[in-house]
Design a protein around this motif. Structure first.
Motif, PDB file in Angstrom:
ATOM      1  N   VAL A 120       1.083  -1.148  -0.015  1.00 30.52           N
ATOM      2  CA  VAL A 120      -0.151   0.209   0.063  1.00 30.52           C
ATOM      3  C   VAL A 120       0.736   1.233  -0.071  1.00 30.52           C
ATOM      4  O   VAL A 120       0.726   2.399  -0.639  1.00 30.52           O
ATOM      5  N   ALA A 121       1.877   1.142   0.577  1.00 29.60           N
ATOM      6  CA  ALA A 121       2.797   2.369   0.683  1.00 29.60           C
ATOM      7  C   ALA A 121       3.467   2.529  -0.455  1.00 29.60           C
ATOM      8  O   ALA A 121       3.587   3.748  -1.134  1.00 29.60           O
ATOM      9  N   VAL A 122       3.840   1.615  -1.324  1.00 33.44           N
ATOM     10  CA  VAL A 122       4.486   1.509  -2.385  1.00 33.44           C
ATOM     11  C   VAL A 122       3.368   2.245  -3.574  1.00 33.44           C
ATOM     12  O   VAL A 122       3.931   3.123  -4.278  1.00 33.44           O
ATOM     13  N   LEU A 123       2.478   1.550  -3.532  1.00 30.92           N
ATOM     14  CA  LEU A 123       1.391   2.185  -4.399  1.00 30.92           C
ATOM     15  C   LEU A 123       0.938   3.510  -4.167  1.00 30.92           C
ATOM     16  O   LEU A 123       0.490   4.346  -4.970  1.00 30.92           O
ATOM     17  N   ARG A 124       1.012   4.007  -3.111  1.00 31.20           N
ATOM     18  CA  ARG A 124       0.609   5.370  -2.700  1.00 31.20           C
ATOM     19  C   ARG A 124       1.921   6.331  -3.419  1.00 31.20           C
ATOM     20  O   ARG A 124       1.674   7.610  -3.601  1.00 31.20           O
ATOM     21  N   GLY A 125       3.065   5.747  -3.321  1.00 28.83           N
ATOM     22  CA  GLY A 125       4.070   6.593  -4.059  1.00 28.83           C
ATOM     23  C   GLY A 125       4.677   7.440  -2.942  1.00 28.83           C
ATOM     24  O   GLY A 125       5.316   8.025  -2.580  1.00 28.83           O
TER      25      GLY A 125
END
Length: 125
Positions: A120-125
């Motif tokens: 989720v953190a990676v997808l949020r950028g």
């Protein structure tokens, strides 16, 4: 219907469900690198202790095993030693499988929580 409901609400199912849910939540906190709130940790500890005592009481009654005089204090102080000993004593070699299943549920749920949190953190950028 009553038999199914009693099995779903049994201490064993509740204990494993509780472990999976709380370890998953702990994994989410670890993945985000934040500390769990104090109230969450307190309730987690109290609920875990209560569910383990309920499970131990129910299981020992089924197997006809007596308790020590003050099982609550004994569990509070030494539950990491008492529970594996009890499982091996009452189930023999199969007790090790139960212990491994419990450890697997703890580690697996934590890893899934961490992975989801990081994703989720990676997808949020």
């Amino acid at each position: 219907m009553a038999i199914v409901l009693s099995r779903v609400l049994s201490p064993t199912v509740l204990l494993y469900s509780f472990v999976v849910i709380t370890q998953f939540t702990n994994g989410l906190y670890l993945g985000q690198q934040i500390e769990a709130p104090g109230l969450y940790r307190l309730l987690n500890w109290a609920a875990q202790f209560w569910i383990m005592a309920w499970w131990l009481r129910t299981d020992s009654q089924k197997r006809g095993i007596g308790w020590v005089y003050d099982m609550g204090l004994f569990l509070y102080i030494a539950w990491p030693l008492v529970m594996p000993y009890y499982l091996v004593k009452t189930r023999g070699a199969k007790g090790f499988l139960v212990i491994l299943g419990f450890i697997g549920a703890c580690v697996g749920a934590t890893v899934v929580g961490i992975m989801l949190s990081v994703a989720v953190a990676v997808l949020r950028g």
